[in-house]
Design a protein around this motif. Structure first.
Motif, PDB file in Angstrom:
ATOM      1  N   ARG A   1      11.628  -3.062  -4.666  1.00  0.00           N
ATOM      2  CA  ARG A   1      10.963  -3.862  -5.694  1.00  0.00           C
ATOM      3  C   ARG A   1       9.514  -3.413  -5.839  1.00  0.00           C
ATOM      4  NH1 ARG A   1      11.209  -5.761  -0.810  1.00  0.00           N
ATOM      5  NH2 ARG A   1       9.564  -7.019   0.096  1.00  0.00           N
ATOM      6  N   ASN A   2       8.928  -3.732  -6.985  1.00  0.00           N
ATOM      7  CA  ASN A   2       7.500  -3.487  -7.193  1.00  0.00           C
ATOM      8  C   ASN A   2       6.725  -4.692  -6.681  1.00  0.00           C
ATOM      9  OD1 ASN A   2       7.685  -0.972  -8.533  1.00  0.00           O
ATOM     10  ND2 ASN A   2       8.282  -2.026 -10.406  1.00  0.00           N
ATOM     11  N   VAL A   3       5.679  -4.426  -5.927  1.00  0.00           N
ATOM     12  CA  VAL A   3       4.856  -5.504  -5.388  1.00  0.00           C
ATOM     13  C   VAL A   3       3.379  -5.138  -5.547  1.00  0.00           C
ATOM     14  CG1 VAL A   3       6.553  -6.260  -3.684  1.00  0.00           C
ATOM     15  CG2 VAL A   3       4.851  -4.564  -3.039  1.00  0.00           C
ATOM     16  N   THR A   4       2.555  -6.136  -5.410  1.00  0.00           N
ATOM     17  CA  THR A   4       1.112  -5.944  -5.355  1.00  0.00           C
ATOM     18  C   THR A   4       0.669  -6.295  -3.950  1.00  0.00           C
ATOM     19  OG1 THR A   4       0.882  -6.554  -7.668  1.00  0.00           O
ATOM     20  CG2 THR A   4      -1.089  -6.667  -6.325  1.00  0.00           C
ATOM     21  N   LEU A   5      -0.068  -5.384  -3.318  1.00  0.00           N
ATOM     22  CA  LEU A   5      -0.633  -5.663  -2.004  1.00  0.00           C
ATOM     23  C   LEU A   5      -2.082  -6.071  -2.196  1.00  0.00           C
ATOM     24  CD1 LEU A   5       0.816  -2.804   0.223  1.00  0.00           C
ATOM     25  CD2 LEU A   5       1.626  -5.147  -0.034  1.00  0.00           C
ATOM     26  N   LEU A   6      -2.388  -7.282  -1.792  1.00  0.00           N
ATOM     27  CA  LEU A   6      -3.734  -7.823  -1.885  1.00  0.00           C
ATOM     28  C   LEU A   6      -4.410  -7.618  -0.532  1.00  0.00           C
ATOM     29  CD1 LEU A   6      -5.957  -9.527  -3.262  1.00  0.00           C
ATOM     30  CD2 LEU A   6      -4.753 -11.556  -2.420  1.00  0.00           C
ATOM     31  N   LYS A   7      -5.424  -6.764  -0.514  1.00  0.00           N
ATOM     32  CA  LYS A   7      -6.186  -6.549   0.714  1.00  0.00           C
ATOM     33  C   LYS A   7      -7.356  -7.524   0.708  1.00  0.00           C
ATOM     34  CE  LYS A   7      -4.987  -1.755   1.393  1.00  0.00           C
ATOM     35  NZ  LYS A   7      -5.456  -0.398   1.610  1.00  0.00           N
ATOM     36  N   VAL A   8      -7.468  -8.284   1.787  1.00  0.00           N
ATOM     37  CA  VAL A   8      -8.505  -9.300   1.889  1.00  0.00           C
ATOM     38  C   VAL A   8      -9.195  -9.213   3.239  1.00  0.00           C
ATOM     39  CG1 VAL A   8      -7.314 -10.901   0.334  1.00  0.00           C
ATOM     40  CG2 VAL A   8      -6.913 -11.054   2.793  1.00  0.00           C
ATOM     41  N   TYR A   9     -10.385  -9.782   3.287  1.00  0.00           N
ATOM     42  CA  TYR A   9     -11.047  -9.984   4.576  1.00  0.00           C
ATOM     43  C   TYR A   9     -10.607 -11.359   5.054  1.00  0.00           C
ATOM     44  CZ  TYR A   9     -14.467 -10.155   8.272  1.00  0.00           C
ATOM     45  OH  TYR A   9     -15.054 -10.237   9.507  1.00  0.00           O
ATOM     46  N   ASN A  10      -9.928 -11.403   6.194  1.00  0.00           N
ATOM     47  CA  ASN A  10      -9.433 -12.634   6.794  1.00  0.00           C
ATOM     48  C   ASN A  10     -10.518 -13.144   7.741  1.00  0.00           C
ATOM     49  OD1 ASN A  10      -8.210 -14.518   8.497  1.00  0.00           O
ATOM     50  ND2 ASN A  10      -6.243 -13.444   8.520  1.00  0.00           N
ATOM     51  N   TRP A  11     -11.157 -14.249   7.388  1.00  0.00           N
ATOM     52  CA  TRP A  11     -12.277 -14.771   8.175  1.00  0.00           C
ATOM     53  C   TRP A  11     -11.835 -15.286   9.534  1.00  0.00           C
ATOM     54  CZ3 TRP A  11     -17.107 -13.702   6.931  1.00  0.00           C
ATOM     55  CH2 TRP A  11     -17.383 -13.328   5.620  1.00  0.00           C
ATOM     56  N   LEU A  12     -10.584 -15.690   9.697  1.00  0.00           N
ATOM     57  CA  LEU A  12     -10.101 -16.124  11.011  1.00  0.00           C
ATOM     58  C   LEU A  12      -9.869 -14.936  11.931  1.00  0.00           C
ATOM     59  CD1 LEU A  12      -7.541 -18.926  10.070  1.00  0.00           C
ATOM     60  CD2 LEU A  12      -9.935 -19.157  10.731  1.00  0.00           C
ATOM     61  N   ARG A  13      -9.495 -13.827  11.358  1.00  0.00           N
ATOM     62  CA  ARG A  13      -9.219 -12.604  12.119  1.00  0.00           C
ATOM     63  C   ARG A  13     -10.477 -11.767  12.316  1.00  0.00           C
ATOM     64  NH1 ARG A  13      -6.256  -7.252  10.420  1.00  0.00           N
ATOM     65  NH2 ARG A  13      -5.519  -6.580  12.455  1.00  0.00           N
ATOM     66  N   ASN A  14     -11.460 -11.946  11.429  1.00  0.00           N
ATOM     67  CA  ASN A  14     -12.662 -11.117  11.384  1.00  0.00           C
ATOM     68  C   ASN A  14     -12.309  -9.656  11.155  1.00  0.00           C
ATOM     69  OD1 ASN A  14     -14.582 -13.146  11.646  1.00  0.00           O
ATOM     70  ND2 ASN A  14     -14.398 -13.147  13.873  1.00  0.00           N
ATOM     71  N   ALA A  15     -11.305  -9.448  10.307  1.00  0.00           N
ATOM     72  CA  ALA A  15     -10.859  -8.100   9.969  1.00  0.00           C
ATOM     73  C   ALA A  15     -10.024  -8.171   8.694  1.00  0.00           C
ATOM     74  CB  ALA A  15     -10.039  -7.506  11.111  1.00  0.00           C
ATOM     75  N   GLU A  16      -9.595  -7.010   8.234  1.00  0.00           N
ATOM     76  CA  GLU A  16      -8.779  -6.916   7.021  1.00  0.00           C
ATOM     77  C   GLU A  16      -7.361  -7.404   7.273  1.00  0.00           C
ATOM     78  OE1 GLU A  16      -6.913  -3.184   4.777  1.00  0.00           O
ATOM     79  OE2 GLU A  16      -9.095  -3.196   4.709  1.00  0.00           O
ATOM     80  N   SER A  17      -6.803  -8.064   6.275  1.00  0.00           N
ATOM     81  CA  SER A  17      -5.399  -8.464   6.271  1.00  0.00           C
ATOM     82  C   SER A  17      -4.810  -8.102   4.914  1.00  0.00           C
ATOM     83  CB  SER A  17      -5.246  -9.973   6.503  1.00  0.00           C
ATOM     84  OG  SER A  17      -5.529 -10.320   7.835  1.00  0.00           O
ATOM     85  N   VAL A  18      -3.472  -8.104   4.828  1.00  0.00           N
ATOM     86  CA  VAL A  18      -2.787  -7.763   3.586  1.00  0.00           C
ATOM     87  C   VAL A  18      -1.793  -8.870   3.257  1.00  0.00           C
ATOM     88  CG1 VAL A  18      -1.222  -6.129   2.476  1.00  0.00           C
ATOM     89  CG2 VAL A  18      -3.064  -5.287   3.924  1.00  0.00           C
TER      90      VAL A  18
END
Length: 145
Positions: free
Chosen positions: A67-84
């Motif tokens: 399937r076609n998807v969109t991956l949203l890359k965000v800064y996760n403030w709980l992780r203090n790092a990037e999440s998807v």
């Protein structure tokens, strides 16, 4: 909904919120900040027993449920790092509406998931706290010293 704080005294762990692909339960929210959006093709790999993301159709021969998807890359403030976060088309539209409101009004964006009609969907919400109102007097530091 509440932001989950580590060591909140409930005895629960929140490791599932501090991973690369976070999956909050209903009632849990993650404060996030936008980094990037990417269009990908996703498919299930029976051999690896996980979802793989590829750039074109040529890499999907051995994958199931492509399937076609969109991956949203965000800064996760709980992780203090990037999440998807993987978004479907309706979820992307809802995110873009929240992002547009964020650009116009400011605030903080929160990510959560909710079960709607038997399916878990990603949801985003803008928390817009108004700044404290008050009189600010402009003075130079030299005048204060």
């Amino acid at each position: 909904m509440n932001i989950i704080q580590e060591g909140d005294g409930s005895g629960r762990t929140y490791d599932h919120l501090t991973v690369y692909f976070p999956r909050p339960c209903e009632g849990e929210e993650i404060p996030i900040y936008f980094i990037d959006l990417e269009e990908k093709m996703a498919g299930w790999s029976p051999e690896l027993k996980r979802t793989l993301y590829v750039d074109d159709i040529a890499g999907t021969e051995e994958l199931k449920r492509v399937r076609n998807v969109t991956l949203l890359k965000v800064y996760n403030w709980l992780r203090n790092a990037e999440s998807v976060i993987e978004l479907s088309d309706p979820e992307r539209i809802q995110y873009e509406d929240v992002m547009e409101e964020f650009v116009n009004k400011g605030g903080e964006i929160y990510y959560t998931r909710k079960k709607i009609d038997g399916k878990i969907v990603n949801l985003f919400r803008l928390k817009n706290d108004k700044p404290a109102q008050g009189y600010v007097k402009i003075r130079s530091l030299a005048d204060l010293l």
